[in-house]
Scaffold this active site. Structure first.
Site, PDB file in Angstrom:
ATOM      1  N   TYR A  96       0.837  -1.192   0.000  1.00 36.74           N
ATOM      2  CA  TYR A  96       0.000   0.000   0.000  1.00 36.74           C
ATOM      3  C   TYR A  96       0.881   1.254   0.000  1.00 36.74           C
ATOM      4  CZ  TYR A  96      -3.876  -3.119   1.346  1.00 36.74           C
ATOM      5  OH  TYR A  96      -4.816  -4.126   1.406  1.00 36.74           O
ATOM      6  N   PRO A 242     -16.165  -3.838   2.261  1.00 31.75           N
ATOM      7  CA  PRO A 242     -17.508  -4.260   2.646  1.00 31.75           C
ATOM      8  C   PRO A 242     -18.583  -3.243   2.270  1.00 31.75           C
ATOM      9  CG  PRO A 242     -16.362  -3.414   4.557  1.00 31.75           C
ATOM     10  CD  PRO A 242     -15.359  -3.467   3.440  1.00 31.75           C
ATOM     11  N   LEU A 243     -18.144  -2.044   1.887  1.00 33.69           N
ATOM     12  CA  LEU A 243     -19.081  -1.012   1.436  1.00 33.69           C
ATOM     13  C   LEU A 243     -18.973  -0.791  -0.071  1.00 33.69           C
ATOM     14  CD1 LEU A 243     -18.704   1.536   4.376  1.00 33.69           C
ATOM     15  CD2 LEU A 243     -20.427  -0.242   4.052  1.00 33.69           C
ATOM     16  N   GLY A 244     -18.531  -1.824  -0.786  1.00 30.16           N
ATOM     17  CA  GLY A 244     -18.500  -1.729  -2.246  1.00 30.16           C
ATOM     18  C   GLY A 244     -17.650  -0.592  -2.757  1.00 30.16           C
ATOM     19  N   ALA A 249     -21.943   3.187   0.752  1.00 30.01           N
ATOM     20  CA  ALA A 249     -22.010   4.228   1.779  1.00 30.01           C
ATOM     21  C   ALA A 249     -22.854   5.408   1.335  1.00 30.01           C
ATOM     22  CB  ALA A 249     -20.603   4.709   2.133  1.00 30.01           C
TER      23      ALA A 249
END
Length: 367
Positions: A96, A242-244, A249
């Protein structure tokens, strides 16, 4: 928190107190136990060796790459609030920002290392030659030691193989990781984006604490194979995105994605698939309003209700989003709520394949 149609939402008392400027960031983070009305988040256990983490984690990749320009000061403030809220399961990787993300977390961890369950990864290498995979046993120790230096710590709680190197048997890479446990450099082993057979082969060498993969309401393909395998093998599940990638969101999307934003190459965000996904999200938003929670909270609560072995790690650079996501851990959905979600925005409602480097199963399964 209780989520029932027509009921207001109540959350556990969590208060974040900003610190005076004369305190160093490290000191400010270390004295979070002195904050009034800060309540510890519920915990969950990952894997057969009972690795305990906060029930909602924090994905830190976006603090260094993937979603446009970054801001270290903003990210450090977000990490501080995360700790105050009890969101102490932090996720990073050597790749990252080509090491930037680990160095950033190292600044935030100064003096407070034992308060955080720290996960990092190796196996994706970014260098002058580009991006490639390296799972060779001979390099595992050096990658770990480099991460330890960047993070400013002498141990890693959860060390993932970020992607399985197709040129190296997974058993050999896991064997080298086991040596790191013996040396006290890591405490638990994880895999990211593997298939069911690879996971089973890894578990045969050593217990695997966690499987990290993309899983959300709009990407449910892992439910067909690798998640059942993880549960059969006693491996915890850590959904990333998990929020695409922010879509669930409800954040306004730009008219076009800028340089460095990998959503520009994700088929779910373009063309007819995007139109269909926006229609599905509109229905999901109505449902979340009826339940009295935000779309992000409902998406996270849905995941957490898929099993006590599930610990989502939503990513954000913003402190208010951390607080919103943390509150999802308090939501109690009824069987009727879950049925309403399934009937409203089940798998067939979403469209588009996903984009993820060297990942298993990026094409959507026809239903």
């Amino acid at each position: 928190m209780s989520a029932h149609p027509g009921s207001p939402v109540t959350t556990k008392g969590r208060v974040w107190m900003p610190f005076a400027s004369e305190y160093s960031l490290a000191y400010a983070m270390c004295i979070t136990t002195q904050l009034p009305e800060v309540e510890a988040m519920d915990t969950r256990m990952l894997g057969s060796q009972e690795f305990t983490v906060s029930s909602v984690g924090l994905g830190c990749m976006g603090m260094s790459q993937g979603y446009g320009p970054t801001d270290d000061a903003l990210s450090l403030s977000t990490l501080r609030k995360s700790l105050a809220l009890g969101v102490t399961f932090w996720d990073t990787a050597q790749s990252y920002g080509a090491g930037h993300n680990e160095r950033l977390l190292g600044r935030a961890l100064a003096g407070c290392r034992d308060e955080v369950q720290l996960a990092t990864k190796f196996g994706i290498v970014r260098d002058d030659a580009g991006v490639h995979l390296d799972g060779r046993p001979a390099g595992v120790k050096a990658y770990c030691e480099a991460s330890l230096r960047r993070l400013g710590t002498d141990y890693i709680d959860l060390y993932y193989l970020h992607r399985i190197d197709p040129g190296v048997p997974v058993e050999e890479t896991i064997g080298a990781m086991v040596d790191l446990i013996s040396e006290g450099k890591i405490r638990h082993i994880g895999l990211s984006e593997c298939d069911a057979a690879q996971l089973e082969r890894a578990v045969a060498v050593h217990p695997i604490a966690a499987l990290q993969l993309e899983w959300s309401l709009w990407w449910r393909e892992p439910e067909d194979d690798v998640i059942p395998a993880a549960r059969r093998l006693g491996v915890g599940v850590v959904p990333y995105s998990p929020l695409g990638r922010g879509f669930l969101a409800g954040s306004p999307l730009p008219t076009s994605f800028g340089p460095g934003d990998f959503r520009s190459g994700d088929a779910r965000f373009v063309g007819p698939a995007m139109d269909r996904n926006q229609d599905a999200f509109g229905k999901f938003q109505v449902l979340s309003e009826r339940l009295g929670v935000s779309p992000a909270q409902l998406a996270l609560a849905w995941l957490m209700h898929q099993g006590a072995d599930v610990v989502p790690i939503p990513g954000t650079r913003h402190a208010d989003r951390v607080a919103e996501n943390a509150a999802a851990g308090d939501i109690q959905l009824t069987a009727g709520d879950l049925e309403a979600i399934e009937s409203t925005v089940g798998r067939a409602e979403w469209a588009g394949d996903r984009r993820s480097f060297a990942a298993f199963h990026t094409q959507r399964t026809p239903l």
